[in-house]
Motif scaffolding. Structure first.
Motif, short mmCIF file in Angstrom:
data_model
loop_
_atom_site.label_atom_id
_atom_site.label_comp_id
_atom_site.label_asym_id
_atom_site.label_seq_id
_atom_site.Cartn_x
_atom_site.Cartn_y
_atom_site.Cartn_z
N VAL A 196 0.84 -1.20 0.00
CA VAL A 196 0.00 0.00 0.00
C VAL A 196 0.87 1.25 0.00
O VAL A 196 1.65 1.48 0.94
CB VAL A 196 -0.95 0.01 1.21
CG1 VAL A 196 -1.84 1.24 1.16
CG2 VAL A 196 -1.80 -1.28 1.23
N THR A 197 0.74 2.04 -1.05
CA THR A 197 1.51 3.28 -1.21
C THR A 197 0.59 4.48 -1.13
O THR A 197 -0.36 4.60 -1.92
CB THR A 197 2.24 3.30 -2.56
OG1 THR A 197 3.12 2.16 -2.64
CG2 THR A 197 3.05 4.57 -2.73
N GLY A 198 0.85 5.35 -0.18
CA GLY A 198 0.09 6.58 -0.06
C GLY A 198 0.77 7.71 -0.81
O GLY A 198 2.00 7.74 -0.91
N LEU A 199 -0.02 8.63 -1.33
CA LEU A 199 0.51 9.79 -2.04
C LEU A 199 0.40 11.03 -1.16
O LEU A 199 -0.70 11.38 -0.71
CB LEU A 199 -0.25 10.03 -3.35
CG LEU A 199 -0.21 8.91 -4.39
CD1 LEU A 199 -1.04 9.30 -5.61
CD2 LEU A 199 1.22 8.58 -4.80
N ALA A 200 1.53 11.68 -0.88
CA ALA A 200 1.53 12.89 -0.06
C ALA A 200 2.82 13.65 -0.31
O ALA A 200 3.88 13.05 -0.51
CB ALA A 200 1.41 12.55 1.43
N MET A 201 2.73 14.98 -0.27
CA MET A 201 3.92 15.81 -0.48
C MET A 201 4.94 15.59 0.63
O MET A 201 6.11 15.90 0.47
CB MET A 201 3.53 17.29 -0.56
CG MET A 201 2.78 17.66 -1.83
SD MET A 201 3.67 17.20 -3.34
CE MET A 201 5.16 18.19 -3.19
N ILE A 238 5.03 5.99 1.83
CA ILE A 238 4.46 7.27 1.41
C ILE A 238 5.40 7.88 0.38
O ILE A 238 6.59 8.03 0.64
CB ILE A 238 4.30 8.26 2.59
CG1 ILE A 238 3.39 7.67 3.66
CG2 ILE A 238 3.72 9.59 2.09
CD1 ILE A 238 1.95 7.50 3.26
N ARG A 239 4.87 8.19 -0.78
CA ARG A 239 5.69 8.77 -1.84
C ARG A 239 5.11 10.10 -2.30
O ARG A 239 3.91 10.35 -2.18
CB ARG A 239 5.78 7.81 -3.02
CG ARG A 239 6.34 6.44 -2.65
CD ARG A 239 7.38 5.99 -3.61
NE ARG A 239 7.66 4.57 -3.47
CZ ARG A 239 8.08 3.80 -4.47
NH1 ARG A 239 8.21 4.31 -5.68
NH2 ARG A 239 8.36 2.53 -4.26
N PHE A 240 5.99 10.94 -2.85
CA PHE A 240 5.54 12.22 -3.39
C PHE A 240 5.86 12.30 -4.88
O PHE A 240 6.74 11.58 -5.38
CB PHE A 240 6.18 13.39 -2.64
CG PHE A 240 7.66 13.53 -2.85
CD1 PHE A 240 8.18 14.32 -3.87
CD2 PHE A 240 8.56 12.87 -2.01
CE1 PHE A 240 9.54 14.46 -4.06
CE2 PHE A 240 9.93 12.99 -2.20
CZ PHE A 240 10.42 13.78 -3.23
N ILE A 241 5.14 13.16 -5.57
CA ILE A 241 5.39 13.39 -6.99
C ILE A 241 6.19 14.68 -7.12
O ILE A 241 5.71 15.75 -6.75
CB ILE A 241 4.05 13.49 -7.76
CG1 ILE A 241 3.28 12.18 -7.63
CG2 ILE A 241 4.30 13.84 -9.22
CD1 ILE A 241 1.88 12.23 -8.22
#
Length: 272
Positions: A196-201, A238-241
């Protein structure tokens, strides 16, 4: 019954809109018998029930019992709220929000998927508020090859006609799953061998640091607020773009789309 000037938002010719009392108008069904029939015969299309505080006790008891039996959210409201919702129709103290598609249960969806380690992608929405964003997310999810989109029963937008339209019909083809607690749903996915990968700055690493696992669930947060603290803690990563401009953040549906197609790229690369 002629509906005169009602439901203009659904693009109908009201002069020709004649239907039985309480029949679904867009995304609303009202009246005791129609709502009870919906709950008894087609509960998977019922998203939420509103019951007037002044409703007769035996009617309220029957409807709440049906809601509990089917895991459907219900709420006690003032009768005036139902008057506004149904444009003054004889709602008899009860109304329901309906979906144009079947809403899946998490266990049902997981049972339909190939067992691990078979690849699969699921998108989990942490309380998106804008139906246009949800529709765009579902459209991108289908295009990226996702198995399903999960949405919470409470606190987020519901899969209304606006969602179906914005998704270009993808919401009628891709399983849309209603879930209770988002953090608990993450644990359920982890137990089914999803990473499970969440997207957040505030993520620890860029989305593109390494390939996403073939069996992945991506979590996108609400507009403006992002992931809830408990949800972020429940994620495996948790990863960011990374961005070059000064905007500060991406639209939730855009961020979700980028992440889902990154999974598609990763899967294609690893299958070569």
């Amino acid at each position: 019954m002629t509906n005169d000037n009602r439901r203009r938002g659904h693009g109908r010719d009201e002069r020709a809109d004649k239907r039985p009392e309480g029949a679904p108008a867009g995304d609303i069904c009202w009246g005791r018998n129609p709502v009870i029939a919906l709950l008894e015969g087609d509960p998977e299309r019922c998203m939420k029930v509103l019951i007037a505080k002044s409703a007769q006790p035996h009617i309220k008891a029957k409807i709440t019992e049906l809601c509990r039996a089917n895991g459907i959210i219900f709420q006690n409201v003032e009768s005036a709220a139902l008057d506004r919702l149904t444009d003054g129709e004889n709602h008899q103290g009860v109304a329901a929000y309906t979906a144009q598609m079947k809403l899946w249960e998490p266990e049902e969806l997981l049972a339909s998927l190939p067992a691990a380690p078979s690849p699969a992608l699921i998108l989990l929405c942490d309380h998106l508020q804008d139906p246009h964003n949800l529709g765009a997310v579902i459209r991108s999810a289908e295009a990226a090859g996702a198995a399903a989109v999960m949405i919470p029963k409470r606190g987020g937008c519901l899969p209304t006609g606006t969602v179906v339209k914005t998704s270009a019909g993808a919401a009628l083809r891709l399983p849309v799953v209603k879930v209770g607690n988002v953090s608990q749903t993450i644990k359920m996915l982890q137990e089914a061998d999803f990473w499970v990968t969440g997207l957040a700055m505030e993520g620890r690493d860029t989305l593109f640091r390494e390939d996403l696992p073939p069996r992945s669930a991506i979590v996108v947060g609400a507009e403006g607020e992002g992931l809830g603290n408990a949800v972020a803690k429940a994620c495996d990563d948790i990863r960011f773009i990374p961005m070059q401009g000064t905007t500060g953040s991406l639209n939730a549906s855009v961020a979700a789309s980028i992440a889902m197609f990154e999974w598609t790229r990763s899967l294609g690369k690893n299958n070569k």
